[in-house]
Scaffold this active site. Structure first.
Site, short mmCIF file in Angstrom:
data_model
loop_
_atom_site.label_atom_id
_atom_site.label_comp_id
_atom_site.label_asym_id
_atom_site.label_seq_id
_atom_site.Cartn_x
_atom_site.Cartn_y
_atom_site.Cartn_z
N ASP A 62 0.20 -0.20 -5.43
CA ASP A 62 -0.91 0.64 -5.00
C ASP A 62 -2.04 0.50 -6.01
O ASP A 62 -1.83 0.00 -7.12
CB ASP A 62 -0.48 2.11 -4.87
CG ASP A 62 -1.38 2.88 -3.93
OD1 ASP A 62 -1.08 2.92 -2.72
OD2 ASP A 62 -2.41 3.43 -4.37
N GLY A 98 5.06 6.76 -1.38
CA GLY A 98 6.30 6.03 -1.24
C GLY A 98 7.31 6.46 -0.20
O GLY A 98 8.48 6.09 -0.29
N CYS A 135 -1.80 4.76 10.41
CA CYS A 135 -1.51 6.07 11.00
C CYS A 135 -2.69 6.48 11.88
O CYS A 135 -3.11 7.63 11.89
CB CYS A 135 -1.19 7.11 9.95
SG CYS A 135 -2.44 7.33 8.67
N CYS A 185 0.87 -1.18 0.00
CA CYS A 185 0.00 0.00 0.00
C CYS A 185 0.91 1.22 0.00
O CYS A 185 0.90 2.04 0.91
CB CYS A 185 -0.91 0.01 1.21
SG CYS A 185 -1.91 -1.48 1.46
#
Length: 404
Positions: A257, A237, A355, A233
């Site tokens: 991706d 980058g 995240c 994913c």
């Protein structure tokens, strides 16, 4: 922290940016690009505009309450919002020709009421405060307050081109002052207010701007030269390039991706960084994953998530997102983890990362995956806490495939 007021023109730009985000739903970075394009702004003035805009968005509900304005009327009432922001921060009001005034008595009454509402004072919408309390319990108030702070700027030294000490010396010659970050190898914190992307060091690929917490996630992959590694994913980058440096440019690093434009950007970044072992591949269908079954020594799944660990850096998402999107993301994470884990070979390592700091996206996902997949065993996990580290918030879990 600002020590002087915004100019009238900069105030208007802030209002225009906020209107695009809050009334038209544009991401903050695109709103900046739209408004800055074609303007010859001094770097210092642009930095002031972005700082004020970010601070307004981090505590938008508080400032709107103090100014008695609605978020969908910023274009019309933004001048009063900016006046309140200046008043709150003890700065002289900007010299606007046409501005809605602030009633001082009403402002002081509202200010005292706001001090009694901790979530409002911390710039937290009700839906997020409820979710944070449910998922993090007693830890949530500290994290909520930490997510209110302005983000620091961090760099990742590109060890394919220089050492951290060499990078520091090169940057100092360009008036960029940095210090090493304790506990994060190769990370530097930027202390000066410099235009990093205009430096010769950046153009030469000596560094990437990347949060220190994000750098920790990439380091957990522990990729070695000669390995076959998949960043499934990859996005634009940032972690891919960090992994490439771990591999010293040797071996095969496949960045995947579902969006081609992100991979195109990654190709450009990889060329600048000298990461010649990076190969990009679009995920066109489930067949793309099936063809790579049991092939990788390392697989990083930095899955799509709520982003509720990086609100310091992306404060607009608090006001553009809705709680209804959360279960959709959780289901998508489950699907990706189940499907993409097939690419890990026996003895290989899978790193699941987000995240987010929300348990449902993190340890709960991992526990469910392990309950459903006897072919993997748990090694370790960690929540990178904004309250504990000052970094953005991330989570990772490291798993090992023990059988087919």
């Amino acid at each position: 922290m600002l020590t002087s007021s915004l100019s009238a023109s900069s105030t208007e730009l802030v209002i225009n940016i906020l209107a695009l985000v809050l009334e038209e739903g544009k991401p903050l970075d695109r709103a900046y690009s739209h408004n800055f394009s074609g303007l010859k702004l001094a770097a210092e003035e642009q930095a002031k505009i972005t700082w004020v805009t970010g601070d307004l968005l981090r505590r938008l509900n508080l400032y709107c309450y103090l100014a008695d304005v609605k978020t969908d009327e910023i274009e019309r009432t933004g001048s009063r919002l900016l006046n309140v922001w200046h008043r709150f921060n003890d700065l002289p009001l900007p010299n606007l020709q046409y501005a809605l005034k602030v009633d001082e008595t009403e402002y002081l009454i509202r200010l005292e009421k706001a001090k009694g509402d901790e979530a409002l004072w911390d710039g937290c919408p009700e839906w997020l405060d409820e979710m944070g309390s449910q998922q993090l319990g007693e830890a949530w108030p500290r994290e909520r307050k930490a997510l209110l702070q302005a983000p620091k700027r961090y760099l990742r030294c590109n060890t394919l081109k220089n050492s951290p000490d060499e990078l520091q010396a090169v940057l100092l010659k360009e008036s960029v002052e940095t210090v090493p970050v304790d506990g994060v190898e190769g990370a530097l914190e930027v202390l000066s207010n410099s235009a990093l992307f205009k430096t010769e060091a950046f153009k030469a690929g000596r560094f990437e701007q990347q949060d220190a917490g994000s750098q920790q996630i990439a380091s957990v992959v522990d990729a070695k030269p000669g390995m076959r590694v998949i960043d499934a994913c990859a996005g634009a980058g940032g972690k891919t390039l960090s992994i490439a440096a771990q591999m010293e440019g040797k071996g095969r690093l496949l960045a995947m991706d579902v969006e081609q434009w992100k991979l195109d950007n990654l190709k450009q970044r990889a060329r600048r960084a000298g990461a010649h072992n990076v190969e990009t591949r679009i995920i066109a269908s489930s067949k793309t994953i099936k063809r790579l079954k049991l092939s990788a020594d390392r697989v990083l799944l930095d899955v799509p998530c709520s982003g509720l660990g990086v609100l310091k850096r992306n404060p607009d998402s608090k006001w553009r997102d809705t709680p209804e999107r959360f279960p959709v993301l959780v289901d998508l994470q489950k699907q990706i983890l189940q499907s993409y884990s097939r690419m890990v070979k026996v003895g290989g390592i899978l790193v699941y990362a987000t995240c987010s700091i929300m348990t449902e996206e993190n340890r709960a996902q991992v526990d469910q995956f392990l309950a459903d997949n006897e072919h993997f065993e748990f090694i370790e996990d960690e929540l990178i806490s904004p309250a504990d580290t000052g970094f953005d918030g991330f989570y990772y879990a490291k798993l090992k495939r023990i059988s087919e």
